[in-house]
Design an enzyme around this catalytic site. Structure first.
Site, PDB file in Angstrom:
ATOM      1  N   TYR A   1       8.132   4.720  -7.943  1.00 28.78           N
ATOM      2  CA  TYR A   1       7.136   4.249  -6.971  1.00 28.78           C
ATOM      3  C   TYR A   1       5.769   4.778  -7.401  1.00 28.78           C
ATOM      4  CZ  TYR A   1       5.514   2.607  -2.426  1.00 28.78           C
ATOM      5  OH  TYR A   1       4.871   1.913  -1.426  1.00 28.78           O
TER       6      TYR A   1
ATOM      7  N   TYR B   1       0.921  -4.497 -11.206  1.00 24.52           N
ATOM      8  CA  TYR B   1       1.669  -5.720 -10.889  1.00 24.52           C
ATOM      9  C   TYR B   1       1.457  -6.158  -9.449  1.00 24.52           C
ATOM     10  CZ  TYR B   1       6.122  -7.751  -9.119  1.00 24.52           C
ATOM     11  OH  TYR B   1       7.097  -8.464  -8.453  1.00 24.52           O
TER      12      TYR B   1
END
Length: 382
Positions: A280, A328
């Site tokens: 993450y 992204y």
């Protein structure tokens, strides 16, 4: 007692980036329909539903929209790690016979709605509002900046070490046509970007985008209907420590120490067995902490561990292979996209960014303030 085999049988993104022509429910519906198609299943087959809060909406509202009346449901808020928690809980529920087919879904339009939480929003009667917000800490970047500053001071991590994480993510994003930013990026570019909250600069911080996804989880006999290769959930673990940063026992240690140990133990693997790592990456230094806490290297060693390009395409520990939250997509809660990318890598369908021979992938979600929550999921080719 051996865990009965449970699989992810479908995984799909919602529309990503900036999404003006959907609401959050319709975004989840698009992803869920695609994921169920991969699973060879229909909405009527789903008997368990998991979602993060999606603003103020939970599993009841999402189930109403999708026409699902589950016999097992959860909409706990574990921040960005919620979806790894949900995989763990769905796996246990399916193994216990409480459900057969679970749908995990989430979507956010935080970029389109421009509704990111501001520091002033925390000035309320909560513990944060009473004892932290009045002193000017910004939500959430101030909490992570405290962690980054402490980690750099305590272990000698450098700006170059943090920047290497951003560069690795960008190199993977360049291979992903759905990534929000794909332009070339250097260490110097990261270190020259504007200071946001010392020591974190703009390119040390994740994107603010719309997005989300859906995954379908099923027991072995239902996985036989899958159109695409089912991916086995080998192990999962979870933990949480604190919410308020003042209660954090150590700003350089995350609850991933526990979640990683539990997940790897259930899966019967060691860090050296991992082919693809999906951490993450809300902030660059966070990835360094996860590498240490999950046992890929010793405490304080992550900066040197990645300095030779280990996380980049062609490196020995390919990480953030979609481009991650840094390049992204980061729709407020990234964890579901980590799982989707891990599934695609294990299936061998990630296109130009496919890691050769990827058989074991780890998705590691975190959430909250200064690493409040963590959950780790180990996926494998069966």
């Amino acid at each position: 007692m051996a865990q009965p085999p449970v699989y992810i049988v479908g995984a799909a993104e919602t529309p990503l980036g900036k999404v003006p022509d959907h609401n959050e429910f319709s975004m989840v519906a698009v992803a869920a329909q695609e994921a169920l198609g991969e699973a060879g299943l229909r909405f009527s087959d789903v008997d368990a539903l998991f979602t993060n809060y999606m603003g103020e909406e939970g599993s009841v509202q999402l189930g109403e929209y999708l026409g699902i009346q589950p016999r097992y449901a959860e909409s706990s808020d574990m921040g960005g790690a919620s979806f790894e928690f949900f995989v763990h809980h769905a796996m246990l529920a399916i193994a216990a016979g409480r459900c057969d087919v679970a749908l995990v879904g989430y979507a956010s339009r935080q970029r389109s709605r421009r509704n990111r939480k501001r520091a002033s929003d925390s000035l309320d009667g909560s513990l944060t509002g009473q004892f932290e917000a009045p002193y000017g800490i910004h939500f959430p970047i101030g909490h992570y900046a405290l962690s980054a500053a402490r980690y750099m001071h305590q272990y000698g991590a450098t700006l170059e070490h943090l920047s290497e994480v951003a560069v690795a993510a960008r190199q993977w994003a360049a291979l992903n046509p759905r990534a929000w930013v794909r332009d070339p990026l250097s260490l110097d570019d990261v270190m020259a970007s504007p200071m946001i909250c010392d020591p974190l600069r703009k390119l040390d911080c994740c994107l603010v985008t719309d997005g989300g996804g859906a995954i379908v989880i099923a027991r072995k006999d239902r996985a036989r209907d899958a159109v695409k290769t089912p991916v086995r959930i080998l192990g999962a673990g979870e933990s949480h420590v604190q919410w308020n940063v003042a209660q954090c026992p150590d700003l350089t240690v995350t609850p991933g120490v526990v979640s990683g140990r539990e997940a790897f133990g259930m899966a019967g693997i060691r860090p050296g067995d991992v082919d693809v790592f999906e951490p993450y990456d809300n902030f660059t230094h966070a990835v360094l902490l996860y590498l240490e806490d999950l046992g890929f290297c010793g405490k304080g060693e992550a900066g040197d561990f990645i300095a030779d390009g280990r996380l980049r395409p062609g490196g020995s520990l390919p990480s953030m292979t979609s481009g991650g939250g840094l390049s992204y997509c980061h729709p407020g809660a990234l964890g579901i996209l980590l799982l989707i990318e891990a599934v695609r890598q294990v299936r061998g369908e990630a296109g130009d960014r496919q890691v050769d021979g990827a058989e074991i992938a780890v998705a590691h979600g975190t959430g909250g303030l200064a690493f409040s929550t963590a959950s780790t999921v180990v996926l494998a080719r069966d």
